[in-house]
Design a protein around this motif. Sequence first.
Motif, short mmCIF file in Angstrom:
data_model
loop_
_atom_site.label_atom_id
_atom_site.label_comp_id
_atom_site.label_asym_id
_atom_site.label_seq_id
_atom_site.Cartn_x
_atom_site.Cartn_y
_atom_site.Cartn_z
N TYR A 473 -41.32 -18.64 6.30
CA TYR A 473 -40.84 -17.40 5.72
C TYR A 473 -39.35 -17.52 5.39
N SER A 474 -38.90 -16.62 4.54
CA SER A 474 -37.47 -16.56 4.22
C SER A 474 -37.05 -15.10 4.13
N PHE A 475 -36.08 -14.72 4.94
CA PHE A 475 -35.58 -13.35 4.95
C PHE A 475 -34.08 -13.36 4.72
N HIS A 476 -33.60 -12.28 4.11
CA HIS A 476 -32.15 -12.19 3.90
C HIS A 476 -31.53 -11.36 5.01
N VAL A 477 -30.79 -12.02 5.87
CA VAL A 477 -30.11 -11.37 6.99
C VAL A 477 -28.63 -11.69 6.88
N ASP A 478 -27.81 -10.66 6.84
CA ASP A 478 -26.36 -10.84 6.75
C ASP A 478 -25.72 -10.76 8.13
N PHE A 479 -24.57 -11.39 8.24
CA PHE A 479 -23.75 -11.35 9.45
C PHE A 479 -22.48 -10.59 9.12
N GLU A 480 -22.22 -9.49 9.81
CA GLU A 480 -21.04 -8.67 9.53
C GLU A 480 -19.79 -9.37 10.03
N LYS A 481 -18.99 -9.85 9.08
CA LYS A 481 -17.79 -10.60 9.42
C LYS A 481 -16.58 -9.70 9.69
N ASN A 482 -16.64 -8.47 9.21
CA ASN A 482 -15.54 -7.53 9.44
C ASN A 482 -15.76 -6.77 10.75
N TYR A 483 -16.06 -7.50 11.79
CA TYR A 483 -16.38 -6.88 13.08
C TYR A 483 -15.17 -6.21 13.73
N HIS A 484 -13.95 -6.50 13.22
CA HIS A 484 -12.75 -5.89 13.79
C HIS A 484 -12.65 -4.41 13.40
N GLN A 485 -13.44 -3.99 12.37
CA GLN A 485 -13.43 -2.59 11.97
C GLN A 485 -14.21 -1.76 12.98
N PRO A 486 -13.96 -0.44 13.01
CA PRO A 486 -14.75 0.43 13.89
C PRO A 486 -16.23 0.33 13.56
N THR A 487 -17.06 0.34 14.57
CA THR A 487 -18.50 0.14 14.39
C THR A 487 -19.10 1.20 13.47
N TYR A 488 -18.62 2.44 13.55
CA TYR A 488 -19.20 3.50 12.72
C TYR A 488 -18.94 3.22 11.24
N LYS A 489 -17.80 2.62 10.89
CA LYS A 489 -17.52 2.29 9.50
C LYS A 489 -18.45 1.19 9.00
N ILE A 490 -18.68 0.21 9.86
CA ILE A 490 -19.57 -0.88 9.50
C ILE A 490 -20.98 -0.35 9.26
N LYS A 491 -21.46 0.52 10.14
CA LYS A 491 -22.80 1.07 10.00
C LYS A 491 -22.93 1.97 8.78
N ASN A 492 -21.87 2.72 8.45
CA ASN A 492 -21.91 3.56 7.26
C ASN A 492 -22.03 2.72 6.00
N ARG A 493 -21.31 1.61 5.96
CA ARG A 493 -21.41 0.72 4.81
C ARG A 493 -22.80 0.09 4.74
N ALA A 494 -23.37 -0.25 5.90
CA ALA A 494 -24.72 -0.82 5.92
C ALA A 494 -25.75 0.20 5.42
N LYS A 495 -25.54 1.48 5.74
CA LYS A 495 -26.42 2.53 5.25
C LYS A 495 -26.29 2.69 3.74
N GLU A 496 -25.06 2.61 3.25
CA GLU A 496 -24.81 2.74 1.82
C GLU A 496 -25.50 1.64 1.03
N LEU A 497 -25.51 0.43 1.60
CA LEU A 497 -26.17 -0.70 0.95
C LEU A 497 -27.65 -0.75 1.24
N ASN A 498 -28.14 0.16 2.09
CA ASN A 498 -29.56 0.29 2.41
C ASN A 498 -30.15 -0.98 3.03
N TYR A 499 -29.48 -1.53 4.01
CA TYR A 499 -30.10 -2.57 4.83
C TYR A 499 -31.27 -1.95 5.58
N ASN A 500 -32.39 -2.63 5.61
CA ASN A 500 -33.56 -2.09 6.30
C ASN A 500 -33.35 -2.03 7.80
N TYR A 501 -32.86 -3.13 8.38
CA TYR A 501 -32.68 -3.21 9.82
C TYR A 501 -31.20 -3.38 10.17
N HIS A 502 -30.73 -2.54 11.10
CA HIS A 502 -29.38 -2.67 11.64
C HIS A 502 -29.51 -3.25 13.05
#
Length: 546
Positions: A473-502
């Motif tokens: 199988y092949s799945f597209h999974v990203d690694f959040e490199k901007n981990y120094h940002q507040p977690t809520y900002k990272i999750k909001n951006r992930a929601k905006e981009l519509n990642y299926n799984y956080h």
Amino acid sequence: MQAGIRLYKCENTVDVLESPLVQNMGQLGYEHGLKYGSCHYYVDRKRDNEKMTVETTTKDPIFNRIYGVSFSTKELRKNYVVYLASLAKINHRAISRTQDLFLVHKTSPGSPIFLPAGTRLFNRLVQLMRSKYEEYEFQEIITPLMFNKELWETSGHWENYKNDMYAVVDANPNDTAGPAVPEVGLKPMNCPSHCLVYKSAPKSANDLPLRYADFTALHRNEPSGTLVGLTRVRKFHQDDGHIFCSFDDIGKEISKQLQMIAEVYSILRFDNYSLSLSTRPEKHIGTSDTWDRAESLLKTALDTSGIAYDIKHGDGAFYGPKIDIDVRDAYGRRHQTATIQLDFQLPERFNLYYSNADGSAKSRPVIIHRAVLGSLERMMALLIEYYEGRWPFWISPRQAIVIPTIDDSTSVKDKGIILEYADTVKRLLSGGSNSVKYLDRLYPATNTGVNSNISSQPNQNNPDTTSIRMKNYSFHVDFEKNYHQPTYKIKNRAKELNYNYHITVGLDNAQNKTINVKNYIENKNLGTIQIKDLQQEFMNKMDHYK
């Protein structure tokens, strides 16, 4: 009851109209989005040296055009404005800008550039069709983008389709040393080149049906004013297929293609599509008897399928009748996607034949033109709006994102542990060779002589076989490199981009080999689970197109 006609009179004007004339703007009620245009419609014409010139003057009457939408009440107008605003949010161009799917540059209008996420979406559709090709015994081929004029004259496209084609210009026309360069055109369709493939070797009745598939890019010279996002483009790809079969196989082959379309549209969750039979257009090639025969065969196949359909008189291709499938977009507009077209003309034009099983005689094959998705670009636009950018997992361009949980209180040592574990999770969930290669990070080998903790095969201490299955199988999974940002900002951006799984991982997860998971699209919190549990869920969703 006989049908009547309706006449409307306004001052000195009497006309047959579907809707009434009004004497003033006050009769329009509550209007919205009115637009205005005007032009002179009486002109003075003068002859000058046998050339007709057209001149307008300020004395000429002006024709004013006012168009828009009106409503009987303010409430209806308000509801309409809200409706338009909701449609604007799901417009495929707006969603694409948010999710970075594609762009169109002024240097190549009508030719979309697919960005990485858009390319993944494109490839998922291609993979879906390739899986169906194996099931329905299609053979994929790759054909050139351009051909000499001779091919298009043989096929009839030069006569009937020349104005919609692109000519290839000789970059060095002054070079007279070599042979003359023939007129060359970019192909607007694949059928003539597939005829060349068929004719490249003798065929017998035992070889038929012969099914070719092709994803090569096509080019059509669409007027600039009609170009819209991905729905109307100049360069596009089709899941193009051509079936060369005997007359006796036509009904069976058409039924198979209707079945394939039903299966694919079920996967795409299209539950409201319509079929139509398009008959002989005014401009066509071939005899009336051949057209009657072809139209009768398609009608019989549709009647046998039990699927309701409409008849579009005069809307067939110039070379044969066809079955078209229309899908409605988010605005309620119909788009023709799938098609099945019967063609007795090209086999004649290309002198195609096959020999009988005993070699005693030769017969003409029949060509069935077939596309399920149609233009992949147009289908992507429809899917973007249909799903409103919230993709089913199997087709999603961003299936998961791994977010390390790190803050200012995290020590340097713990930060390193978390980041390495997050990277391992990302690679194990991505599938392919990494799903096995990185298992040793979770289950270190007992052999202390091994210098690297990454090997190509799982070691004997590894109790997990799920990752071995993930190799397929092949799945597209990203690694959040901007981990120094507040977690809520990272999750909001992930929601905006519509990642299926956080997927969030911290020090506890690294120590216990677990992950914290939420399915954002389905709004399900999976809590703290093992990596293999999520791997199994990924594979299950992909296997069942969920």
